[in-house]
Design a protein around this motif. Sequence first.
Motif, mmCIF file in Angstrom:
data_model
loop_
_atom_site.group_PDB
_atom_site.id
_atom_site.type_symbol
_atom_site.label_atom_id
_atom_site.label_comp_id
_atom_site.label_asym_id
_atom_site.label_seq_id
_atom_site.Cartn_x
_atom_site.Cartn_y
_atom_site.Cartn_z
ATOM 1 N N UNK A 10 -2.349 46.068 44.492
ATOM 2 C CA UNK A 10 -1.719 46.460 45.757
ATOM 3 C C UNK A 10 -2.514 45.910 46.934
ATOM 4 N N UNK A 11 -3.824 46.077 46.901
ATOM 5 C CA UNK A 11 -4.661 45.566 48.000
ATOM 6 C C UNK A 11 -4.533 44.056 48.140
ATOM 7 N N UNK A 12 -4.507 43.344 47.026
ATOM 8 C CA UNK A 12 -4.322 41.888 47.079
ATOM 9 C C UNK A 12 -2.983 41.537 47.724
ATOM 10 N N UNK A 13 -1.934 42.260 47.336
ATOM 11 C CA UNK A 13 -0.615 42.001 47.906
ATOM 12 C C UNK A 13 -0.539 42.319 49.383
ATOM 13 N N UNK A 14 -1.209 43.398 49.795
ATOM 14 C CA UNK A 14 -1.224 43.750 51.213
ATOM 15 C C UNK A 14 -1.916 42.676 52.040
ATOM 16 N N UNK A 15 -2.945 42.072 51.481
ATOM 17 C CA UNK A 15 -3.675 41.022 52.199
ATOM 18 C C UNK A 15 -2.933 39.691 52.206
ATOM 19 N N UNK A 16 -2.206 39.393 51.116
ATOM 20 C CA UNK A 16 -1.693 38.039 50.929
ATOM 21 C C UNK A 16 -0.176 37.902 50.936
ATOM 22 N N UNK A 34 8.226 35.885 51.875
ATOM 23 C CA UNK A 34 9.008 36.522 52.929
ATOM 24 C C UNK A 34 9.107 35.574 54.112
ATOM 25 N N UNK A 35 10.318 35.360 54.630
ATOM 26 C CA UNK A 35 10.489 34.482 55.776
ATOM 27 C C UNK A 35 11.014 35.269 56.961
ATOM 28 N N UNK A 36 11.002 34.632 58.108
ATOM 29 C CA UNK A 36 11.485 35.294 59.315
ATOM 30 C C UNK A 36 12.937 34.998 59.589
ATOM 31 N N UNK A 37 13.578 34.235 58.724
ATOM 32 C CA UNK A 37 14.973 33.877 58.925
ATOM 33 C C UNK A 37 15.873 35.057 58.634
ATOM 34 N N UNK A 38 16.725 35.398 59.565
ATOM 35 C CA UNK A 38 17.655 36.496 59.388
ATOM 36 C C UNK A 38 19.046 35.985 59.694
ATOM 37 N N UNK A 41 -7.672 44.874 53.407
ATOM 38 C CA UNK A 41 -7.565 45.884 52.358
ATOM 39 C C UNK A 41 -8.494 45.547 51.196
ATOM 40 N N UNK A 42 -9.513 46.362 51.037
ATOM 41 C CA UNK A 42 -10.464 46.221 49.938
ATOM 42 C C UNK A 42 -10.502 47.536 49.176
#
Length: 437
Positions: free
Chosen positions: A70-76, A1-5, A40-41
């Motif tokens: 899901x927790x891994x994705x939320x963290x990373x 995900x980038x911040x370019x819009x 998130x653990x």
Amino acid sequence: MTSTVSGALPPAAAYHRVPIRLLNRCLYFANAVGIGRVHFSADTLMAKASVETGLADFGDKRFLEPFHLICDGLNNEARLNPVGARLTQMSLMRLLRHRLWAEDLISRHPEILAREIRAPLVIVGLARSGTTRLHRLLAADPGFLHLKAWESVNPVPGPASFRARASGQKDPRITATEQGLKAVLYMSPQIASVHPLGAFEVEEEVGLLQHAFSSQLFEVITHLPSFARYLMQTEQTYAYEYMVRLMKIISWWRGDDDRPWVLKTPQHMQDLDALLSVFPDARLVCSHRDPIKVVGSACSMAWNSLVRDTDTVDPHGVGQEWLNKTDAMVRKTQKVRASVPAEQQIDVLYQDINADWRAVIEQIYEYFGLPLSDQALTGMQDWLDRNARHKHGAHNYRLADFGLDEGQVDQRLLYYRKRFNIPYERKNPHLASGASV
């Protein structure tokens, strides 16, 4: 995900109300000095839920694989802002508490699992293809059972619900849902034009699938590409079995009879094989809409959800993701439907639902040999009268905002258009004279 819009869409943070922006700034500063940072653990969250409820049995352990992912994705991957991280943590805790309460309730009332759910009428269609309208029309027939929004969010009665029922008070799960929806509409007012919200609205069962940690809701609200790939590529029968478990709890709490359910969620396009494994007698109502419109509207739906909890969303990434996802869901559904008996499935077009909903309803009932009463038709018309088109504002979107164009989408999904003879939608359905959801 980038911040370019690029394009006409503002950056994600522009959608945040001023108090939320200020709160995020304060929390960013606190996080920078090591205060209040959310990690998130799965193990930590489960331990916390056990302490809160005094219970330890979360049920079938197959939920652990997607929960850890899901927790891994939320963290990373997700890049949540501080407010979004806290809201996500609250949501995960809600799901865990309900799992604990569900197993405790079933241990005390094993008769719950003896309930039978036969031959549901299941609306199967891509998001934004008229499925919500069709679902709520059919749910107006008292001959069907259906899910309310508060039941989808909070399906399991905990101790407070039993106390409230004993004293004749309002179920606290309803209050919690009402408060949650107010918060959602405060933070993301644009959501109301995408999907009508309300604690007592007829709602889809994707919220029940979320309790198995195998729901598209996670990827719609948060950027979780690894989890999204897992969900698309992994057989989801367990999640549907757990959905049925929760439906039986809801039905037991209500004291339902054996009327058939009417069900709907776009996730069935992705997991039709799993749905049919738990409901082999399901009757499928398959809706179809111009894929150019479907993809654009789905991108807008995802965008309007994602911008709430993060400051950086790439709209072009959203466009490519949902074009790919739409293609994958259509192909999988067609493959599964090829083995479903013809008498168990019927196809309907979005434009026909909007042009003459009553004719489509009559077609569905006649096809499946269902009785269509005057009471049902009156209820459907009453629902339409109470839900004026665009009462929450029009849902406006452009493919170009998501890095796509009509020719690109049409070429990618032309096989789908030809298979079901889906017409091109030349008229903007979100003008006052156009069609609704």
